[in-house]
Write an enzyme that holds these catalytic residues in place. Sequence first.
Site, PDB file in Angstrom:
ATOM      1  N   TYR A   1       3.901  -3.154   9.687  1.00 37.20           N
ATOM      2  CA  TYR A   1       3.529  -4.234  10.455  1.00 37.20           C
ATOM      3  C   TYR A   1       4.166  -5.619   9.858  1.00 37.20           C
ATOM      4  O   TYR A   1       3.771  -6.658  10.644  1.00 37.20           O
ATOM      5  CB  TYR A   1       1.793  -4.385  10.540  1.00 37.20           C
ATOM      6  N   GLY A   2       4.796  -5.557   9.031  1.00 36.05           N
ATOM      7  CA  GLY A   2       5.174  -6.667   8.384  1.00 36.05           C
ATOM      8  C   GLY A   2       6.783  -6.909   8.187  1.00 36.05           C
ATOM      9  O   GLY A   2       7.608  -6.432   9.147  1.00 36.05           O
ATOM     10  N   THR A   3       7.279  -6.875   7.054  1.00 33.61           N
ATOM     11  CA  THR A   3       8.773  -7.224   6.678  1.00 33.61           C
ATOM     12  C   THR A   3       9.424  -5.706   6.621  1.00 33.61           C
ATOM     13  O   THR A   3      10.734  -5.865   6.657  1.00 33.61           O
ATOM     14  CB  THR A   3       8.917  -7.831   5.150  1.00 33.61           C
ATOM     15  N   LEU A   4       8.830  -4.541   6.861  1.00 30.07           N
ATOM     16  CA  LEU A   4       9.444  -3.563   7.153  1.00 30.07           C
ATOM     17  C   LEU A   4       9.931  -3.089   8.480  1.00 30.07           C
ATOM     18  O   LEU A   4      10.699  -2.316   8.737  1.00 30.07           O
ATOM     19  CB  LEU A   4       8.607  -2.331   6.486  1.00 30.07           C
TER      20      LEU A   4
ATOM     21  N   GLU B   1       6.086  -1.855  -2.544  1.00 31.48           N
ATOM     22  CA  GLU B   1       4.977  -2.582  -1.995  1.00 31.48           C
ATOM     23  C   GLU B   1       4.112  -2.813  -3.076  1.00 31.48           C
ATOM     24  O   GLU B   1       2.974  -3.579  -2.736  1.00 31.48           O
ATOM     25  CB  GLU B   1       4.238  -1.770  -1.022  1.00 31.48           C
TER      26      GLU B   1
END
Length: 122
Positions: A7-10, A75
């Site tokens: 849901y983010g920088t990935l 992470e």
Amino acid sequence: MTTLFVYGTLKRGGSNHAHLAGQKFLGPARTAAGYTLISLGDYPGLVRSDDDREGVTGELWSVDDPCLAHLDEFEGITENLYRRAEIPLATPCSLGSAAPVETYFYARPVAGRPHLGPTWSV
Ligand code: PCA
């Protein structure tokens, strides 16, 4: 193989998307209601939210074991920055798979962190 909700920088276009190199994109997805994003500066954290009615938007990826081990390290699982755990989706993924979906939950106190709502914009 693990089905991972990112849901983010990935996400595709995100600053850390390269960590998913060689993995399989399954499609866009949204969590069930009851989750939201907070800002941790350059990256977001997913947390439970009793107030939330819309869930969090993101992507589903099929990730192999070596990549997952790498992501866990990246992470900060051992530093307790995130913890990887199952998350329910709003709509079943279109692949007909009953496999559980996992994501990285933010694992530290959220007090004072800005709330972002359902979407991290890459
Ligand atoms: N990376 C993981 C968790 C938060 C972040 O920036 C992701 O994209 O799902």
